[in-house]
Design a protein around this motif. Structure first.
Motif, PDB file in Angstrom:
ATOM      1  N   LYS A  64       0.901  -1.155   0.000  1.00  0.00           N
ATOM      2  CA  LYS A  64       0.000   0.000   0.000  1.00  0.00           C
ATOM      3  C   LYS A  64       0.939   1.203   0.000  1.00  0.00           C
ATOM      4  O   LYS A  64       1.454   1.589   1.035  1.00  0.00           O
ATOM      5  N   GLY A  65       1.205   1.742  -1.164  1.00  0.00           N
ATOM      6  CA  GLY A  65       2.180   2.821  -1.275  1.00  0.00           C
ATOM      7  C   GLY A  65       3.597   2.277  -1.186  1.00  0.00           C
ATOM      8  O   GLY A  65       3.800   1.057  -1.150  1.00  0.00           O
ATOM      9  N   PHE A 118       3.676   0.273  -6.123  1.00  0.00           N
ATOM     10  CA  PHE A 118       3.832   1.392  -5.189  1.00  0.00           C
ATOM     11  C   PHE A 118       2.865   2.514  -5.570  1.00  0.00           C
ATOM     12  O   PHE A 118       2.565   3.377  -4.767  1.00  0.00           O
ATOM     13  N   HIS A 119       2.416   2.480  -6.817  1.00  0.00           N
ATOM     14  CA  HIS A 119       1.441   3.471  -7.297  1.00  0.00           C
ATOM     15  C   HIS A 119       0.062   2.821  -7.363  1.00  0.00           C
ATOM     16  O   HIS A 119      -0.125   1.855  -8.116  1.00  0.00           O
TER      17      HIS A 119
END
Ligand code: ADP
Ligand code: MG
Length: 393
Positions: A64-65, A118-119
């Motif tokens: 998540k990120g 990551f996005h």
């Protein structure tokens, strides 16, 4: 199903955005199994040899990120060793750093972009993000069979921006799996095991038209045993799925198919190592005990059916193989399959893990699919979104 393939792609001197599935298991800072890296080598090498600049994009895990443990530095290092050439790892997959690094590449160079998940725009299949990913690249090649059932920016979105081609691994997976669906050598046996009926019922139902024999083991079999009126004690059994199992058994019978369920089982009050266990008939499972593996008579019964098969598709362990006390059923079935001369196809993360653990050579199988969920969905007959965008229209 006809793909735009790598051999038709003009890649000489071009920058190729290559989607791979480098979602490898990592523990204590070490890659536990590099199969997925190795499986992608033929496509990477073919692109390098043809003088392409290879920009690789992959995901790792479910971040998540930005998540430090899920960066791809380890993967880049391991890939560099396999390719005998350093792989330049970037710290993002889009943006100015990426643009500059791509501009500086020479023919045959390999760059690995940072974890695309990551996005959040990746899984949202955001068109602007897909465009950003494609920036500086001329051609898109997808060789990530393991994520081809997901409509993400790097598996589907970029194909709207760049000319899109199937990599060698994707082409081989689709060829072998289509062969089973369309023109398998008969008799065909589907071996299904594992834990949850939901993930396997689709393929069981689809194979009513393809398979001659069904072998059902694992916790999955408990629900089918219950559907036949057996008492399965305190086993993992999906009570709300007994009706689905009953319907499948009835449909199979109506179509003249053979369904083999375990006749005996290894049971214990719990899977904890050191607790007593025993082998019993499926008619006498004690109320306070769980079925944790198929028994030795079941292995013999299953092996006899396997020996008569010309095509075998196996997905899902026969028991709780992670515990050595309950691994014998899975081992026996794995060895029986490996010993036949049939077309043998294996898929599923845990099943492959079991085969590795038993030390059975991958060469014993005709094909080991790199896609667990993707393989199941493909074999259910679904058009997978990542496949669709690679087809000749
Ligand atoms: P695959 O990854 O090969 O598709 P699944 O994920 O469907 O397989 O199932 C594997 C899991 O099922 C394993 O963790 C295994 O321990 C579990 N399992 C199999 N049989 C049993 C059983 N009788 N009781 C409990 N768990 C079981
Ligand atoms: Mg699994």
């Amino acid at each position: 199903m006809k793909f735009r393939t790598l051999s038709e792609a003009l890649v000489e001197g071009k920058t190729v955005l290559l989607r791979t599935d480098f979602n490898v298991p990592i523990k204590d800072g070490k890659i536990q199994d590099d199969t997925r890296l190795r499986e992608s080598l033929p496509t990477i090498r073919a692109l390098m040899e043809r003088g392409a600049k290879v920009v690789i994009v992959t995901h790792l895990g479910r971040p998540k990120g930005v998540t430090e443990e899920l960066r791809l530095d380890l993967v880049a290092g391991a890939l560099g060793v396999l390719l005998a050439k350093p792989v330049i790892k970037l710290n993002d997959c889009v943006g100015p750093e990426v643009k500059a690094a791509i501009a500086a590449m020479g023919a045959g160079d390999v760059v690995l972009l940072e974890n695309v998940r990551f996005h959040p725009e990746e899984e949202a299949n955001d068109p602007a993000f897909a465009k950003a990913l494609a920036e500086g690249c001329d051609v898109y090649v997808n060789d990530a069979f393991g994520t081809i059932h997901r409509a993400h920016a790097s598996t589907v979105g970029v194909a709207a921006v760049l000319p899109a081609y199937a990599g060698l691994l994707v082409a081989r997976e689709v060829k072998v799996l289509s062969g089973i669906l369309e023109n398998p050598e008969k008799p065909v046996t589907l071996v299904a095991g594992g834990a949850k009926i939901d993930t396997k019922i689709g393929i069981l139902e689809k194979f009513l038209d393809i398979a001659d024999t069904f072998i059902i083991g694992g916790a999955l079999a408990n629900t089918f045993l219950a559907a036949q009126g057996h008492s399965v004690g305190s086993s993992l059994c999906e009570a709300d799925k007994v009706e689905i199992a009953k319907k499948f058994l009835e449909a199979a019978k109506a179509q003249g198919k053979t369904v083999l369920l375990p006749v005996d089982a290894v049971v214990a009050t719990d899977a904890t190592v050191g607790l007593p266990f025993q082998e019993v008939s499926v008619d006498t499972v004690p109320a306070d005990q769980k079925i944790l593996d198929i028994g030795s008579k079941s292995v013999i019964l299953f092996a006899e059916a396997l020996a008569k098969s010309r095509t075998i598709l196996w997905n899902g362990p026969m028991g709780l193989y992670e515990n050595p006390v309950f691994e014998k059923g899975t081992r026996g079935v794995a060895e029986a399959i490996a010993g036949t001369f049939a077309v043998k196809v294996l898929g599923g993360g845990d099943s492959i893990d079991a085969v590795n653990h038993f030390g059975i050579a991958h060469e014993k199988f005709t094909h080991i699919s790199t896609g667990g969920g993707a393989m199941l969905e493909f074999l259910e007959g679904k058009m997978l979104p990542g496949v669709q965008v690679l087809l000749v229209s």
